[in-house]
Design a protein around this motif. Structure first.
Motif, PDB file in Angstrom:
ATOM      1  N   TYR A 144       0.588  15.625   0.428  1.00 52.26           N
ATOM      2  CA  TYR A 144       0.001  15.873  -0.705  1.00 52.26           C
ATOM      3  C   TYR A 144      -0.903  17.119  -0.770  1.00 52.26           C
ATOM      4  O   TYR A 144      -1.128  17.859  -1.560  1.00 52.26           O
ATOM      5  CB  TYR A 144      -0.992  14.575  -1.384  1.00 52.26           C
ATOM      6  N   GLN A 145      -1.537  17.277   0.503  1.00 53.53           N
ATOM      7  CA  GLN A 145      -2.621  18.296   0.627  1.00 53.53           C
ATOM      8  C   GLN A 145      -1.604  19.467   1.323  1.00 53.53           C
ATOM      9  O   GLN A 145      -2.264  20.659   1.176  1.00 53.53           O
ATOM     10  CB  GLN A 145      -3.797  18.091   1.744  1.00 53.53           C
ATOM     11  N   LEU A 177      -7.242   3.895  -3.063  1.00 52.67           N
ATOM     12  CA  LEU A 177      -5.791   4.019  -3.898  1.00 52.67           C
ATOM     13  C   LEU A 177      -5.654   3.748  -5.209  1.00 52.67           C
ATOM     14  O   LEU A 177      -5.302   4.583  -6.165  1.00 52.67           O
ATOM     15  CB  LEU A 177      -4.608   3.665  -3.159  1.00 52.67           C
ATOM     16  N   ILE A 221       0.796  -1.160  -0.034  1.00 55.14           N
ATOM     17  CA  ILE A 221       0.031   0.034  -0.155  1.00 55.14           C
ATOM     18  C   ILE A 221       0.806   1.428   0.147  1.00 55.14           C
ATOM     19  O   ILE A 221       0.465   2.110  -0.519  1.00 55.14           O
ATOM     20  CB  ILE A 221      -0.966  -0.083   1.301  1.00 55.14           C
ATOM     21  N   ILE A 273      -1.190   7.768   5.381  1.00 53.47           N
ATOM     22  CA  ILE A 273      -1.899   8.880   6.011  1.00 53.47           C
ATOM     23  C   ILE A 273      -0.897  10.101   5.818  1.00 53.47           C
ATOM     24  O   ILE A 273      -1.242  11.171   5.597  1.00 53.47           O
ATOM     25  CB  ILE A 273      -2.283   8.700   7.510  1.00 53.47           C
ATOM     26  N   VAL A 294      -7.580  -2.430  12.170  1.00 49.84           N
ATOM     27  CA  VAL A 294      -6.497  -1.808  11.142  1.00 49.84           C
ATOM     28  C   VAL A 294      -6.353  -2.537   9.632  1.00 49.84           C
ATOM     29  O   VAL A 294      -6.413  -1.707   8.565  1.00 49.84           O
ATOM     30  CB  VAL A 294      -5.142  -1.578  11.789  1.00 49.84           C
ATOM     31  N   MET A 295      -6.135  -3.795   9.619  1.00 48.80           N
ATOM     32  CA  MET A 295      -6.113  -4.122   8.243  1.00 48.80           C
ATOM     33  C   MET A 295      -7.434  -4.264   7.600  1.00 48.80           C
ATOM     34  O   MET A 295      -7.357  -4.280   6.448  1.00 48.80           O
ATOM     35  CB  MET A 295      -5.902  -5.836   8.551  1.00 48.80           C
ATOM     36  N   LEU A 353      -8.259  13.136   5.388  1.00 44.53           N
ATOM     37  CA  LEU A 353      -7.001  13.895   5.231  1.00 44.53           C
ATOM     38  C   LEU A 353      -6.502  13.971   3.607  1.00 44.53           C
ATOM     39  O   LEU A 353      -5.964  14.956   3.216  1.00 44.53           O
ATOM     40  CB  LEU A 353      -6.030  13.047   5.773  1.00 44.53           C
ATOM     41  N   SER A 354      -6.880  13.022   2.765  1.00 46.03           N
ATOM     42  CA  SER A 354      -6.364  12.961   1.471  1.00 46.03           C
ATOM     43  C   SER A 354      -7.128  13.897   0.576  1.00 46.03           C
ATOM     44  O   SER A 354      -6.809  14.193  -0.259  1.00 46.03           O
ATOM     45  CB  SER A 354      -6.491  11.571   0.707  1.00 46.03           C
ATOM     46  N   SER A 355      -8.364  14.224   1.109  1.00 46.29           N
ATOM     47  CA  SER A 355      -9.167  15.187   0.171  1.00 46.29           C
ATOM     48  C   SER A 355      -9.662  16.621   0.873  1.00 46.29           C
ATOM     49  O   SER A 355     -10.395  17.106   0.487  1.00 46.29           O
ATOM     50  CB  SER A 355     -10.621  14.206  -0.318  1.00 46.29           C
ATOM     51  N   ARG A 356      -8.758  16.982   1.962  1.00 44.41           N
ATOM     52  CA  ARG A 356      -8.894  17.841   2.805  1.00 44.41           C
ATOM     53  C   ARG A 356     -10.301  18.326   3.364  1.00 44.41           C
ATOM     54  O   ARG A 356     -10.783  19.309   3.337  1.00 44.41           O
ATOM     55  CB  ARG A 356      -8.569  19.278   1.817  1.00 44.41           C
ATOM     56  N   MET A 408     -10.334   4.428  10.642  1.00 48.05           N
ATOM     57  CA  MET A 408      -8.962   4.626   9.929  1.00 48.05           C
ATOM     58  C   MET A 408      -9.412   4.949   8.563  1.00 48.05           C
ATOM     59  O   MET A 408      -8.624   5.737   7.796  1.00 48.05           O
ATOM     60  CB  MET A 408      -8.483   3.092   9.720  1.00 48.05           C
ATOM     61  N   GLY A 439      -8.965  14.133  -4.211  1.00 52.10           N
ATOM     62  CA  GLY A 439      -7.839  13.250  -3.219  1.00 52.10           C
ATOM     63  C   GLY A 439      -6.854  12.548  -3.942  1.00 52.10           C
ATOM     64  O   GLY A 439      -6.704  12.745  -5.441  1.00 52.10           O
ATOM     65  N   LEU A 440      -6.007  11.588  -3.437  1.00 54.12           N
ATOM     66  CA  LEU A 440      -4.992  10.899  -3.984  1.00 54.12           C
ATOM     67  C   LEU A 440      -5.678   9.878  -4.942  1.00 54.12           C
ATOM     68  O   LEU A 440      -6.440   9.371  -4.756  1.00 54.12           O
ATOM     69  CB  LEU A 440      -4.270  10.127  -3.012  1.00 54.12           C
ATOM     70  N   ILE A 499      -8.560   1.566   2.189  1.00 55.18           N
ATOM     71  CA  ILE A 499      -7.811   2.565   1.938  1.00 55.18           C
ATOM     72  C   ILE A 499      -7.063   2.092   0.527  1.00 55.18           C
ATOM     73  O   ILE A 499      -6.824   2.930  -0.352  1.00 55.18           O
ATOM     74  CB  ILE A 499      -6.815   2.700   2.985  1.00 55.18           C
ATOM     75  N   LEU A 500      -6.770   0.512   0.468  1.00 48.89           N
ATOM     76  CA  LEU A 500      -6.208   0.182  -0.854  1.00 48.89           C
ATOM     77  C   LEU A 500      -7.255   0.381  -2.189  1.00 48.89           C
ATOM     78  O   LEU A 500      -6.948   0.601  -3.316  1.00 48.89           O
ATOM     79  CB  LEU A 500      -5.985  -1.342  -0.604  1.00 48.89           C
ATOM     80  N   ALA A 551      -0.775  11.331   2.288  1.00 47.53           N
ATOM     81  CA  ALA A 551      -1.748  11.916   1.961  1.00 47.53           C
ATOM     82  C   ALA A 551      -1.744  13.406   2.612  1.00 47.53           C
ATOM     83  O   ALA A 551      -2.121  14.206   1.950  1.00 47.53           O
ATOM     84  CB  ALA A 551      -3.017  11.396   2.382  1.00 47.53           C
ATOM     85  N   ILE A 555     -10.326   8.708   8.636  1.00 45.37           N
ATOM     86  CA  ILE A 555      -8.875   9.632   8.671  1.00 45.37           C
ATOM     87  C   ILE A 555      -8.138   9.726   7.292  1.00 45.37           C
ATOM     88  O   ILE A 555      -8.176  10.828   6.879  1.00 45.37           O
ATOM     89  CB  ILE A 555      -7.957   9.158   9.777  1.00 45.37           C
ATOM     90  N   TYR A 556      -8.245   8.595   6.605  1.00 47.99           N
ATOM     91  CA  TYR A 556      -7.672   8.618   5.331  1.00 47.99           C
ATOM     92  C   TYR A 556      -8.575   9.508   4.245  1.00 47.99           C
ATOM     93  O   TYR A 556      -8.077  10.342   3.613  1.00 47.99           O
ATOM     94  CB  TYR A 556      -7.554   7.187   4.716  1.00 47.99           C
ATOM     95  N   GLN A 575      -0.690  12.208  -9.041  1.00 43.77           N
ATOM     96  CA  GLN A 575      -1.552  13.474  -9.004  1.00 43.77           C
ATOM     97  C   GLN A 575      -1.031  14.635  -9.047  1.00 43.77           C
ATOM     98  O   GLN A 575      -1.297  15.782  -9.576  1.00 43.77           O
ATOM     99  CB  GLN A 575      -2.128  13.155  -7.846  1.00 43.77           C
ATOM    100  N   ALA A 612      -7.426  -0.924   6.260  1.00 39.12           N
ATOM    101  CA  ALA A 612      -6.557  -0.803   5.050  1.00 39.12           C
ATOM    102  C   ALA A 612      -7.003  -1.235   3.542  1.00 39.12           C
ATOM    103  O   ALA A 612      -6.561  -0.894   2.898  1.00 39.12           O
ATOM    104  CB  ALA A 612      -5.289  -1.280   5.638  1.00 39.12           C
TER     105      ALA A 612
END
Lengths: 94, 133, 81, 255
Positions: C73-74, D159, A73, C67, D148-149, D245-248, D238, D254-255, D155-156, C70, D241-242, A84, D152
């Protein structure tokens, strides 16, 4: 056999030193990320080897497996970052 | 069973040799793409070989004398562990090339030029971001 | 003999901490903190704290690196000090 | 070099040197004379936890049963952290979100190889995280690691296939509901114990409710319920948070 695995683990640590050189001296960020990727893959093997040394592989193999699944990941996220970033720059330029 | 142990030892040592190749390649190759090539291939192959060697050791460790006498419950845990280690090898075989591919793409996106000229081959192995064409 | 593993991992930890502090590029710094987490996981595993090692592996390998990337990135990429 | 950097370097070197110096004094693994076994409390845990709770993994027994308050408020801390990130980042105006979405759609190009590998990895990851959660009584692992996994894996998906792809599987309100449900499951188990006339989080009284169990096995099963609650909260937080944070906080792009 225990001695063999201890020597193998030590050899892995010694062979990590060139990768650490690339981590310190890498001319740009991509080389450092490459080194991180290599070390992350080798950590999986080191975990299984530590399990062999303690003769408790059944316990250690669980989080070696978690590691092998999750390690991917991080590099994927770095790749997405660069992609990006390039798109953002092109958008800013045009 | 000594044959399985010797096979396992040979596989682990072979994995270490391939990892030595990957490490030398990561230090010596001139640009990012060739370094990535060395790291990706050598790393994946050495990891898989070492895990296969460990599987050989695990199977050799089973008390086969008791198993032949009919005590099959001793087989359960080593075989479960071996399957998990083989699973790790399989997953690394899938994920490591993908992350290599993703990082290659990232290097292309970040604008690193490949090292093409033969002239400045022995001057600086660790080139800057834009070598002269 | 297992103490040699300890010393190897601890020396690597100090080296990685110094590298992560001295790199200007914050993205590379975030990835290098990933190695710090790998080594921490090895250290816990090798000292016998297996549950802590599992937590470190699950959090450090996947989630915390992503995290941090990310967040980089911002915000801005280069360190300002 | 700036003076602060020299101070930081000296601190790192001194700490590392102390750690290296201390490695010589470690007891061997499983040494009965190690200093951790000296106090009466830890000896009670080591000798009696198997008898009292029937859980072979000592760490799980201590974490979820003997120190249940600790783990419960850790879960609450994780929950509050997710809420705080959502509250601080805000959501942006609707016009801003629409603009981000339009530009993200125009420049959307995803890598096929990443998507295919993610499709292959995500089921394995989710199945393995459920195994880690359920097998936490016998091997290292438990609610936090499994959660957490599982997070994740989302999150995968985000991404590889983009944030909207992941949000269509676990939306933000759904994730908040899941996180609250996890805390409720943990606290509710404690409250049910209180209603049955025992202390908060004193599980052994639950054998009146759970079918065909005695007091020891009630603690065993209640620990599993509690771990599932922790896993719900951690999974959802989790991912929240991702995504934030990744898209403000805009939840698009986002990412």
């Amino acid at each position: 056999m225990e001695l063999f695995f201890k020597l193998a683990g030590m050899a892995l640590f010694v062979l990590m030193l060139p990768i650490f050189y690339r981590l310190i001296a890498g001319p740009n960020a991509m080389d450092r990320i490459l080194a991180v990727n290599v070390i992350g893959t080798k950590t999986t093997v080191l975990l299984v080897i530590i399990g062999m040394i303690f003769a408790r592989v059944g316990m250690f193999v669980d989080f070696a497996l978690a590691y092998a699944l999750l390690n991917f990941i991080g590099s994927l996220a770095a790749a997405r970052y660069y992609h990006q970033d390039r798109l953002r720059q092109e958008r800013g330029a045009s | 069973m000594i044959i399985l142990q010797i096979t396992g030892a040979i596989l682990v040592i072979l994995g270490l040799v391939f990892f030595l190749g990957a490490a030398v390649g990561v230090v010596r190759f001139p640009d990012f793409y060739s370094r990535m090539h060395a790291a990706g291939k050598g790393d994946t192959l050495s990891t898989i070989l070492m895990l296969l060697g460990i599987v050989c050791f695990l199977i050799a460790d089973v008390p086969w004398a008791a198993v032949i006498h009919g005590d099959f419950s001793l087989l359960v845990e080593p075989i479960l562990t071996s399957i998990k280690v083989l699973m790790i090898a399989l997953l690394i075989m899938v994920t490591s090339p993908t992350s290599t591919h993703a990082l290659m793409q990232a290097g292309y996106d970040s604008g690193i030029k490949p090292h093409l000229s033969e002239a400045d081959d022995d001057s600086t192995p660790s080139d800057e971001e834009t070598p002269t064409p | 003999m297992i103490a040699v593993f300890d010393i190897c991992i601890l020396i690597f930890l100090v080296a990685i901490a110094i590298i992560a502090l001295s790199v200007k590029d914050l993205l590379a710094s975030a990835m290098i903190l990933g190695i710090y987490s790998f080594l921490m996981c090895l250290l816990w595993a090798e000292m016998g704290a297996v549950d802590v090692a599992f937590t470190e592996a699950a959090v450090g390998a996947g989630v915390s690196t992503v995290i941090m990337i990310a967040t980089v990135y911002q915000t801005s990429r280069k360190s300002s000090d | 070099m700036a003076p602060m950097k020299i101070v930081a370097l000296i601190t790192v070197i001194i700490t590392g040197g102390l750690l290296l110096y201390a490695t010589g004094d470690f007891p061997a693994w499983g040494d009965p004379l190690s200093p951790a076994n000296n106090s009466a409390l830890s000896r009670h845990y080591i000798e009696q936890s198997r008898v009292e709770t029937a859980v072979p993994n000592l760490v799980t027994a201590v974490l979820a049963d003997y120190r249940g308050y600790d783990t419960m408020f850790e879960t609450v801390v994780v929950f509050v952290a997710g809420l705080a990130i959502l509250a601080v980042l805000g959501q942006g105006t609707s016009r801003e979100r629409a603009a981000i979405q339009r530009s993200a759609e125009r420049y959307q190009e995803r890598d096929m190889i990443n998507i295919m590998t993610a499709r292959l990895i995500v089921p394995v990851l989710q199945l393995f995280s459920l195994y880690v959660l359920a097998h936490g009584h016998y091997s290292p692992g438990g609610g936090f690691q499994g959660g957490v996994m599982f997070g994740a894996s989302f999150i995968l998906i985000a991404l590889a296939g983009g944030l909207p792809e992941a949000l269509s599987r676990l939306s933000i309100p759904g994730a908040l509901l899941l996180a609250g449900l996890g805390v409720l499951l943990y606290g509710g188990t404690g409250l049910v114990c209180m209603m049955l006339g025992q202390n908060f989080l004193d599980y052994h009284i639950l054998h009146r409710l759970l079918p065909a169990t005695d007091a020891v096995m009630a603690r065993y099963h209640a620990m599993l319920i509690v771990e599932i609650g922790v896993a719900f909260t951690v999974t959802a937080i989790m991912f929240i948070i991702y995504a934030a944070l990744s898209s403000r906080g805009r939840m698009t792009g986002g990412l």
